[in-house]
Design an enzyme around this catalytic site. Structure first.
Site, PDB file in Angstrom:
ATOM      1  CG  ASP A 450      -2.265   0.587   0.972  1.00 45.77           C
ATOM      2  OD1 ASP A 450      -2.354   1.457   0.104  1.00 45.77           O
ATOM      3  OD2 ASP A 450      -3.228   0.202   1.653  1.00 45.77           O
ATOM      4  CG  ASP A 508      -9.300   2.188  -0.494  1.00 41.82           C
ATOM      5  OD1 ASP A 508      -8.705   1.167  -0.886  1.00 41.82           O
ATOM      6  OD2 ASP A 508      -8.832   2.963   0.365  1.00 41.82           O
TER       7      ASP A 508
END
Ligand code: GLA
Length: 708
Positions: A450, A508
């Protein structure tokens, strides 16, 4: 002399006759095997007239246009020396000094490199061009300082001329959980520039800039598109002027003073990826998808079905909490279980601990071993979330090594975190050693990598190179471990990072309504097997919007499929549906992840039609999704592009999470009768009538050639 590169229906013709910087005579459809004479004639015939009030010789726009050749548009190359320096000069008079091609034939092939020099400016520039077998044109510049004092490089990006008929632009913008919003505009006089100073593409990334014939769509229109294969700051632009041809460029955005070359030093720009299509945006994917699939880092097929713990438990991790999720995942056929954020030392929320990559002894008193064993016993691989480029102020890493933190101490935090300066060798080593140790001590098949904040420093070149080096080092040490690139979802989707990873997390949001658009945009360059696509809870966590199972499942079916939902709390009926969907995905993924992605231009923008057709043209899956209310009482018949015209197909609806809801009971007779048979040519032209799908519903159809 001229050089003709040809591949997959594309011709690139370079005028490299004299000592001047090579120019592009043609980048577009294949012009066939032109003989030397025709090429020479083309070069001569292409010289324009001299208009009033201009330089007295015909303007010849080179691939590295500068003021020195009379080009007053945005330059390809911007270099400088200190004004006090005797060699203070901008590059203005580059001359060709040598040329190399990949074949014995100097005037054809698929790769060519030119070496150019400017004696007064004391620089050397190498221009590399490659036309891949799929017809993708890559180009880059390497600038070398041949002088005795430092040389600053502010820009080095090849500039590509495009025909005047490419009068309409398309690029993208967006924000967190809402990436990939298309923006269309007319290419007017001036520069349309999109710059990222995020230290990554950003959620608002321009992504790919297309210039096409007005009205170009998925299926039609000629398009010239550019993309910067780079994961740091980028600059992408289109320019139109009265000077001559319009131009396109995409490359690295350098901050002032970011690249200063000592005598003998070099800077190589990232690749500018340029794609020509005569068949709309589908034609761009037709070149880029097979190219990406040919890369050595391309993911192994079949892609495992994933369960990710994030939206299921967030930071509420424990063995006890996850056992039911592991069991539920096993029962529905999941193949890879991914433990998301929350497992490492002190990470009880998103405010601390980044950089301390050892297992938290409170949350996981016996380490991750018991969980991983359970996952393996259930027949699944284990994956782990990490955020290697970051650190939290509240972490041992940052406390012990403030010198590893990028930027000043008073710079703003973002998601309560700071960036690790990976150009500090000890900082990069710390991260490498921590990840290496984890991968050595546990059987981990996959890292979700990430990157949750912008860098917020001027210039990102060295940090980006250091990131690439870190990933390369880790991959070399653990070649079997796959990496997924995530950056708060889709804030780092580019072909630079893609050449090092096997999956991306495009957003997301698991809300299928948002995802329909996000996948359409990202999918122009990225093949579906790279695009992580998870079925989330009925009510999306990011938007609070409710979506029926069939819409969620149909939307996630095509990508690298997964689940991000607390299945242990789902009803038996829901789990059964998920299991059915997983089996259907497994049955179809061979086709979905090797075939050709096609999207249809629809008269009603609420109707989104896309599919994947296998290489033989005998098998296809299409999705028809309503992303809003239908424009009319009856939706227009759906056309199916990309099929083999003479093949007759049997078309049937698939049960993907139950039948979609319609706003009238009466389905078209072919559907009510259980299917239709029609030739590919007819399906592409006249299409098939559809049921009146309610908004936010999708129908998935499978098409199979009937054996004759
Ligand atoms: C980012 C990612 C999410 C999740 C969280 C964890 O926001 O995009 O998928 O991994 O971080 O903190």
């Amino acid at each position: 002399m001229t050089t003709h590169l040809r591949a997959a229906g594309v011709s690139v013709i370079l005028d490299d006759r004299g000592a001047e910087v090579p120019s592009l005579l043609h980048w577009g459809r294949d012009l066939g095997p032109l003989g030397e004479q025709s090429l020479a004639q083309l070069a001569v015939a292409s010289v324009p007239a001299v208009p009033p009030s201009s330089i007295d010789s015909p303007l010849r726009l080179s691939l590295i246009p500068t003021i020195g050749e009379g080009w007053t548009g945005r330059p390809a190359l911007s270099v400088w020396r200190s004004p006090a320096s005797p060699a203070a000069a901008h590059a203005r008079a580059l001359r060709l000094t040598s040329r190399t091609t990949d074949t014995a034939q100097p005037r054809s092939g698929t790769e060519v490199s030119y070496l150019l020099g400017d004696a007064a400016a004391a620089i050397e520039v190498r221009l590399d061009l490659e036309l891949t077998p799929q017809g993708v044109l890559r180009s880059r510049l390497t600038v070398t300082n041949t002088g005795d004092d430092d040389l600053g490089v502010d820009a080095a990006i090849p500039v590509l001329p495009i025909p005047q008929r490419a009068g309409e632009l398309l690029d993208f913008s967006g924000l967190w959980a809402r990436e990939g919003r298309p923006i269309r505009r007319t290419l007017e006089h001036g520069v349309h520039a999109r710059e990222s100073r995020h230290g990554r593409g950003g959620h608002d990334s321009a992504f790919v800039l297309s210039a096409g014939t007005p009205g170009f769509g998925w299926e039609t229109g000629e398009i010239w598109a550019v993309h910067a294969a780079w994961s740091g700051d980028t600059s992408v632009w289109a320019e139109r002027s009265s000077l001559g041809p319009s131009t396109l460029a995409a490359g690295e955005l350098l901050a002032p003073g970011e690249v200063i070359l000592p005598p003998g030093g070099s800077y190589t720009s990232p690749w500018t990826v340029a794609v020509y299509s005569r068949d709309g945006l589908n034609g761009i994917s037709d070149r880029v998808h097979p190219w990406v699939r040919s890369w050595s880092a391309a993911p192994a097929i079949p892609r495992p079905v994933v369960l990710n713990t994030w939206e299921a438990v967030y930071f509420r991790q424990s063995l006890a909490a996850l056992v039911p999720l592991v069991e539920a995942a096993r029962d529905v056929g999941v193949e890879r279980f991914v433990l998301d954020d929350g497992w490492f030392r002190g990470r009880s929320d998103d405010r601390r601990a980044l950089g301390d990559w050892t297992v938290d002894a409170t949350t996981w008193p016996d380490g991750l071993g018991p969980l991983i064993d359970l996952v393996h016993e259930a027949g699944m691989q284990f994956g782990l979330w990490v955020e290697p480029e970051m650190t939290s102020a509240d972490s041992d890493a940052a406390r012990e090594h403030p010198e590893w933190v990028l930027g000043g101490p008073d710079d703003p935090e973002w998601r309560f975190q700071r960036v690790l300066d990976l150009t500090v060798p000890d900082a990069a080593d710390h991260v490498f050693r921590a990840l290496d140790a984890l991968l050595d001590s546990y059987d981990i098949a996959y890292l979700k990598w990430d990157h949750n904040r912008d860098l917020l420093v001027a210039g990102s070149h060295d940090q980006t190179e250091a990131l690439y080096a870190l990933i390369d080092r880790l991959r070399a040490a653990h070649p079997g471990v796959e990496i997924e690139s995530c950056a708060s979802g889709g804030a780092r989707l580019d072909l630079g990072i893609l050449s090092r990873v096997q999956r991306v997390w495009p957003s997301d949001t698991n809300d299928p309504l948002e995802r329909q658009r996000i996948v359409a945009s990202a999918g122009i360059l990225l093949p579906p097997e790279y695009l992580g696509a998870h079925v989330g809870a009925e009510r999306a966590h990011t938007t609070a919007r409710h979506a029926d199972a069939s819409f969620r499942f149909a939307t996630a079916l095509f990508g690298s499929a997964g689940i991000e939902w607390d299945l242990s709390r789902a009803t038996p009926a829901e789990r059964e549906q998920v299991g059915g969907w997983v089996s259907e995905h497994k049955r179809l993924r061979g086709l979905l992840h090797s075939g050709r992605t096609v999207r249809a231009d629809t008269a009603d923008p609420a109707q989104v039609v896309h599919g994947v057709v296998d290489e033989s043209g005998h098998h296809a899956v299409f999705s028809i999704a309503m992303v809003g209310s239908a424009a009319g009482a009856l939706p227009p018949p759906v056309r199916f592009p990309g099929l083999a015209p003479d093949v007759v197909y049997e078309i049937r609806a698939l049960d993907i999470g139950g039948a979609p809801v319609t706003i009238a009971d009466q389905a078209p007779p072919w559907l009510a009768a259980g299917g239709a048979r029609l030739a590919g040519g007819l399906l592409a032209e006249t299409g098939l009538p559809m049921p009146l799908l309610a908004p936010e519903q999708a129908l998935v159809l499978e098409l199979r050639a009937i054996d004759s």
